[in-house]
Design a protein around this motif. Sequence first.
Motif, short mmCIF file in Angstrom:
data_model
loop_
_atom_site.label_atom_id
_atom_site.label_comp_id
_atom_site.label_asym_id
_atom_site.label_seq_id
_atom_site.Cartn_x
_atom_site.Cartn_y
_atom_site.Cartn_z
N LEU A 70 0.88 -1.31 -0.05
CA LEU A 70 -0.01 0.05 0.04
C LEU A 70 0.77 1.27 -0.05
O LEU A 70 2.18 1.24 0.30
CB LEU A 70 -0.94 0.01 1.29
N ARG A 71 0.25 2.29 -0.36
CA ARG A 71 0.87 3.73 -0.46
C ARG A 71 0.10 4.52 0.80
O ARG A 71 -1.10 4.77 0.48
CB ARG A 71 0.75 4.19 -1.96
N LEU A 72 0.46 5.03 1.53
CA LEU A 72 0.25 5.76 2.52
C LEU A 72 0.71 7.23 2.54
O LEU A 72 1.87 7.78 2.61
CB LEU A 72 0.61 5.34 3.98
N SER A 73 -0.41 8.19 2.43
CA SER A 73 -0.30 9.46 2.29
C SER A 73 -0.28 10.30 3.74
O SER A 73 -1.16 9.77 4.46
CB SER A 73 -1.11 10.30 1.45
N LEU A 74 0.56 11.07 4.05
CA LEU A 74 0.65 11.62 5.47
C LEU A 74 0.67 13.15 5.45
O LEU A 74 1.06 13.80 4.29
CB LEU A 74 1.86 11.13 6.26
N ALA A 75 0.17 13.78 6.50
CA ALA A 75 0.09 15.20 6.37
C ALA A 75 0.50 15.57 7.74
O ALA A 75 0.07 14.79 9.09
CB ALA A 75 -1.56 15.57 6.31
N GLN A 76 1.47 16.63 7.96
CA GLN A 76 1.95 17.15 9.29
C GLN A 76 0.79 17.77 9.94
O GLN A 76 -0.08 18.43 9.50
CB GLN A 76 2.97 18.03 8.87
N THR A 77 0.96 17.62 11.21
CA THR A 77 -0.01 18.20 12.24
C THR A 77 0.74 19.62 13.01
O THR A 77 1.93 19.60 12.93
CB THR A 77 -0.61 17.43 13.17
N THR A 78 0.13 20.12 13.92
CA THR A 78 0.57 21.09 14.73
C THR A 78 1.10 20.62 15.86
O THR A 78 2.01 21.20 16.68
CB THR A 78 -0.52 21.81 15.35
N CYS A 79 0.92 19.33 16.12
CA CYS A 79 1.55 18.86 17.41
C CYS A 79 2.79 18.16 17.38
O CYS A 79 3.25 17.71 16.11
CB CYS A 79 0.80 17.40 18.05
N ARG A 80 3.66 18.49 18.33
CA ARG A 80 5.13 17.88 18.39
C ARG A 80 5.03 16.18 18.53
O ARG A 80 4.21 15.84 19.15
CB ARG A 80 5.86 18.76 19.49
N LYS A 81 6.17 15.86 18.21
CA LYS A 81 6.29 14.18 18.51
C LYS A 81 6.29 13.72 19.94
O LYS A 81 5.76 12.85 20.21
CB LYS A 81 7.37 13.51 17.58
N ARG A 82 6.87 14.49 20.66
CA ARG A 82 6.85 14.18 22.01
C ARG A 82 5.92 14.71 22.89
O ARG A 82 6.13 14.82 24.25
CB ARG A 82 8.35 14.39 22.50
N ALA A 83 4.99 15.52 22.32
CA ALA A 83 3.97 16.08 23.08
C ALA A 83 3.14 15.20 23.88
O ALA A 83 2.81 14.10 23.32
CB ALA A 83 3.14 16.96 22.43
N PRO A 84 2.81 15.53 25.25
CA PRO A 84 1.78 14.69 26.00
C PRO A 84 0.48 14.35 25.48
O PRO A 84 -0.15 13.52 25.49
CB PRO A 84 2.02 15.17 27.24
N GLN A 85 -0.13 15.57 24.82
CA GLN A 85 -1.52 15.64 24.23
C GLN A 85 -1.37 15.34 22.75
O GLN A 85 -0.57 16.23 22.00
CB GLN A 85 -2.11 17.00 24.55
N ARG A 86 -1.83 14.44 22.29
CA ARG A 86 -1.72 13.99 20.80
C ARG A 86 -3.02 13.90 20.01
O ARG A 86 -3.20 13.59 18.88
CB ARG A 86 -1.14 12.66 20.75
N HIS A 87 -4.01 14.04 20.84
CA HIS A 87 -5.41 13.79 20.33
C HIS A 87 -6.19 15.11 19.62
O HIS A 87 -7.04 14.86 18.79
CB HIS A 87 -6.37 13.24 21.36
N ASN A 88 -5.69 16.26 20.07
CA ASN A 88 -6.16 17.50 19.21
C ASN A 88 -5.36 18.16 18.41
O ASN A 88 -5.16 19.30 18.43
CB ASN A 88 -6.61 18.49 20.27
#
Length: 170
Positions: A73-91
């Motif tokens: 499969l080919r998976l397209s990704l999009a960057q989010t506003t959250c940092r990778k190590r941030a404790p809150q990842r759901h918003n």
Amino acid sequence: MRLASVALCLAWVALVALVAAGPSSPPSPLQRRVVREVMEYFHGRGGVQHLFKEQAVEGVVEREDSSGTFVQLRLSLAQTTCRKRAPQRHNCRTVESRRKPTCLACYKFDSGDVPRVLDKYQNCGPSHHLAVKEIKQRDEAECRAVEEAGRGGDALYLPGMFAFSKGLPA
């Protein structure tokens, strides 16, 4: 009469749109597993500081043979506003103007009750990067090799698989 013709026309447009979209079947458990592992692989890379969300899964191939199941499969990704190590990842909101990498994944699973990965290939990069002819050819060759995993020719040799003994003279 005019209202009936408009309703008929709208129904026709809806039917054409439905047919053009094609049947969308939900992803299989193996496909979901591949997506999850590719996301872990991508976020585990050193240069990735932000979280990325799955944007689209395209070109899904799932073939079963006597040696197991091959998933590509080919998976397209999009960057989010959250940092990778941030404790809150759901918003995490998707940032539209940022990087949108694409990952190609090829996995071969055995046919056990809990499928084990026999071989895999993952390549993530900018979407235009994966379209380059040389990279595309390498990806195709790697995926073919993954698909062949588990077939008779590449069986592992483990100590004790073969025993040789010298017979006694008759």
